[in-house]
Enzyme design. Structure first.
Site, PDB file in Angstrom:
ATOM      1  N   GLN A 309       4.856  -6.190   1.483  1.00  0.00           N
ATOM      2  CA  GLN A 309       3.516  -5.603   1.604  1.00  0.00           C
ATOM      3  C   GLN A 309       2.485  -6.464   0.875  1.00  0.00           C
ATOM      4  O   GLN A 309       1.381  -6.704   1.380  1.00  0.00           O
ATOM      5  CB  GLN A 309       3.500  -4.186   1.032  1.00  0.00           C
ATOM      6  CG  GLN A 309       2.135  -3.513   1.163  1.00  0.00           C
ATOM      7  CD  GLN A 309       2.020  -2.242   0.361  1.00  0.00           C
ATOM      8  OE1 GLN A 309       2.864  -1.945  -0.490  1.00  0.00           O
ATOM      9  NE2 GLN A 309       0.977  -1.467   0.618  1.00  0.00           N
ATOM     10  N   GLN A 312       1.482  -9.424   2.911  1.00  0.00           N
ATOM     11  CA  GLN A 312       0.554  -9.035   3.963  1.00  0.00           C
ATOM     12  C   GLN A 312      -0.851  -8.833   3.400  1.00  0.00           C
ATOM     13  O   GLN A 312      -1.848  -9.180   4.036  1.00  0.00           O
ATOM     14  CB  GLN A 312       1.038  -7.757   4.650  1.00  0.00           C
ATOM     15  CG  GLN A 312       0.054  -7.112   5.610  1.00  0.00           C
ATOM     16  CD  GLN A 312      -0.310  -8.001   6.790  1.00  0.00           C
ATOM     17  OE1 GLN A 312       0.447  -8.894   7.154  1.00  0.00           O
ATOM     18  NE2 GLN A 312      -1.468  -7.752   7.397  1.00  0.00           N
ATOM     19  N   GLU A 313      -0.938  -8.284   2.194  1.00  0.00           N
ATOM     20  CA  GLU A 313      -2.232  -8.016   1.584  1.00  0.00           C
ATOM     21  C   GLU A 313      -2.927  -9.290   1.104  1.00  0.00           C
ATOM     22  O   GLU A 313      -4.126  -9.483   1.349  1.00  0.00           O
ATOM     23  CB  GLU A 313      -2.064  -7.061   0.385  1.00  0.00           C
ATOM     24  CG  GLU A 313      -1.695  -5.638   0.747  1.00  0.00           C
ATOM     25  CD  GLU A 313      -2.877  -4.863   1.320  1.00  0.00           C
ATOM     26  OE1 GLU A 313      -3.993  -5.409   1.379  1.00  0.00           O
ATOM     27  OE2 GLU A 313      -2.674  -3.698   1.721  1.00  0.00           O
ATOM     28  N   SER A 314      -2.197 -10.157   0.427  1.00  0.00           N
ATOM     29  CA  SER A 314      -2.859 -11.253  -0.297  1.00  0.00           C
ATOM     30  C   SER A 314      -2.194 -12.611  -0.176  1.00  0.00           C
ATOM     31  O   SER A 314      -2.674 -13.590  -0.772  1.00  0.00           O
ATOM     32  CB  SER A 314      -2.903 -10.904  -1.787  1.00  0.00           C
ATOM     33  OG  SER A 314      -1.574 -10.845  -2.305  1.00  0.00           O
ATOM     34  N   TYR A 439      -0.403  -4.140  10.653  1.00  0.00           N
ATOM     35  CA  TYR A 439      -0.106  -4.178   9.227  1.00  0.00           C
ATOM     36  C   TYR A 439       1.372  -3.868   8.973  1.00  0.00           C
ATOM     37  O   TYR A 439       2.085  -4.636   8.312  1.00  0.00           O
ATOM     38  CB  TYR A 439      -1.006  -3.171   8.522  1.00  0.00           C
ATOM     39  CG  TYR A 439      -0.888  -3.076   7.030  1.00  0.00           C
ATOM     40  CD1 TYR A 439      -1.529  -3.983   6.193  1.00  0.00           C
ATOM     41  CD2 TYR A 439      -0.167  -2.039   6.434  1.00  0.00           C
ATOM     42  CE1 TYR A 439      -1.464  -3.866   4.807  1.00  0.00           C
ATOM     43  CE2 TYR A 439      -0.089  -1.912   5.059  1.00  0.00           C
ATOM     44  CZ  TYR A 439      -0.740  -2.834   4.249  1.00  0.00           C
ATOM     45  OH  TYR A 439      -0.664  -2.710   2.881  1.00  0.00           O
TER      46      TYR A 439
END
Length: 456
Positions: A309, A312-314, A439
């Protein structure tokens, strides 16, 4: 040890701890038993082949795989348990099922005319195409004629040989050698390592393998769609119950959900993103892993899901910032960070711990009826789009007679949150509903990549 050998462990060694759930011996072969005898035995003996998608043992020593899930569901219908018998290679699997050494064989076996002469096939559960697989930067293959100029190795006893033999009739220059193995995966590894020019494999296996070996290319599709099915000994009484089971599972959506679980993350392959992710496992993850593991211990969420996760975010960049002001490894908004007690969003330890607490809180807020991985995936989508919009999607699922507690159905209706025909009828209104779908899909793919590329 080969790259795939690490992730597909020796089933016979680990199976000794399973208290009879899996057996590696050939004791007490069933012969061709009647349906009543199978039920009296209380056990379905299943011959299989080891691969990441067909059959392997998970970290707890339990059988896992696409075919494993199919067989276990069928056995539940029969009211019996399952004993998996891993076979050395495809030739042994076909010979032993023909000899009645198992009740059925579940090894991703393609239905062919030659095989139908010696065995009975159950109903098809999946279709695949056979693809020529070469390597980026290797020999250029654009047409079937070009195959005469490359070294090709294929799985001994596979349907790929029949495909190549048919092509050779019109293209006599095509040559190949065969290799004994449980699946095409060792040959795909050899292509990646430039030990052989090309091989042939099913499309599903190639799609999974490219997550491990991103340099693989599929320049040619060599066959039309072909069906995979369970194999039964001639005279088996399991065919009729298999047909009933298959029809019910098709109608009930079980096969669709299972297909999404095992192959949904491989449908779209992004070479650049995959290659970059693999590099960053070595470059960026080691410094962050202790923080993910600490957050996992606090939150109860597997650290690899948190790492997937966060990527995917950063992209695991502590200084990441978006145009809307979210920032850090877990891309927290300032109000959310304040609620979570995160004082410095650019501090990896604080950001990861805060993001894990937030995700765990979202999981706790979901109804008890949401179970298993569905609970995680719905919570991840809420992390992206907000819990209010997720509940709107659940309302839409109910309106459309879909299952509001399953991610497979929720992902179908989330895009409707950007359609005025739907969002104007919902409490939270408009949302970019496609974003949480992408996402979650990306996080699932990154998790698979982590499992394939981590050293432990």
């Amino acid at each position: 040890m080969g790259l795939w050998t690490k992730s597909v462990r020796n089933a016979c060694v680990a199976a000794l701890a399973l208290a009879g759930a899996v057996s590696c011996g050939r004791a007490d072969p069933p012969g061709v038993e009647t349906l009543d005898e199978i039920r009296e035995r209380g056990e379905l003996i299943v011959l299989t082949l080891e691969s990441p998608t067909t059959y392997h043992l998970d970290e707890d020593g339990e059988p896992e795989g696409y075919e494993v899930a199919l067989v276990q569901n069928f056995a539940q219908d029969l009211g019996v348990s399952v004993r998996f018998e891993p076979q050395r290679d495809l030739g042994q699997l076909m010979a032993n099922i023909e000899a009645g050494q198992g009740h059925l064989a579940a090894g991703g076996v393609t239905i062919t005319e030659a095989r139908q002469e010696a065995n009975t096939f159950g109903p098809a559960y999946k279709t695949v195409t056979e693809q020529l697989v070469c390597r980026r930067g290797g020999p250029q293959v654009r047409t079937i004629e070009d195959m005469a100029d490359v070294e090709i190795a294929v799985l001994e006893g596979s349907s790929y040989i029949e495909t190549l033999q048919a092509l050779k009739v019109d293209h006599p220059g095509i040559e190949w050698r065969t290799v004994n193995a449980a699946s095409a995966l060792p040959l795909l590894e050899q292509v990646q390592a430039e030990q052989v020019d090309c091989t042939v494999s099913d499309s599903t296996i190639v799609a999974h393998a490219r997550l491990r070996f991103p340099e693989l290319l599929t320049p040619l599709v060599l066959s039309e769609e072909r069906s995979l099915a369970f194999v039964l000994p001639l005279g088996s009484e399991l065919l009729q119950p298999l047909n009933r089971w298959s029809e019910a599972r098709h109608e009930g959506g079980f096969l669709e959900r299972l297909d999404q679980r095992w192959f949904g993350v491989t449908h779209q392959f992004d070479y650049v993103d995959t290659a970059r992710f693999i590099r960053r496992i070595d470059e960026r993850l080691p410094a962050l892993r202790p923080h993910f593991e600490a957050a996992a211990e606090e939150s109860g969420i597997d650290w690899r899901w948190l790492a997937a996760q966060a990527y995917q975010e950063s992209h695991w960049d502590p200084d990441a910032v978006s145009a809307t002001g979210v920032r850090g490894i877990m891309m927290l908004t300032l109000p959310t960070a304040n609620e979570l007690g995160v004082e410095d969003r650019t501090d990896p330890a604080q950001s990861i711990a805060g993001g894990a607490r937030y995700l765990a809180n979202l999981m706790e807020r979901l109804p008890e009826e949401v179970q298993g991985r569905d609970r995680l995936f719905l919570a991840l989508s809420a992390y992206n789009v907000g819990m209010g919009h997720l509940y709107d999607a659940r309302r839409l699922a109910e309106r459309q007679s879909l299952e509001k507690n399953r991610w497979g159905d929720i992902r179908k209706v989330l895009p409707l949150l950007s359609d005025p025909e739907y969002y104007t009828t919902l409490p939270r209104g408009y949302a970019r509903g496609r974003e949480p779908v992408h996402y979650v899909a990306n996080i699932r793919r990154y998790r698979v990549l982590l499992d394939l590329h981590l050293d432990d």
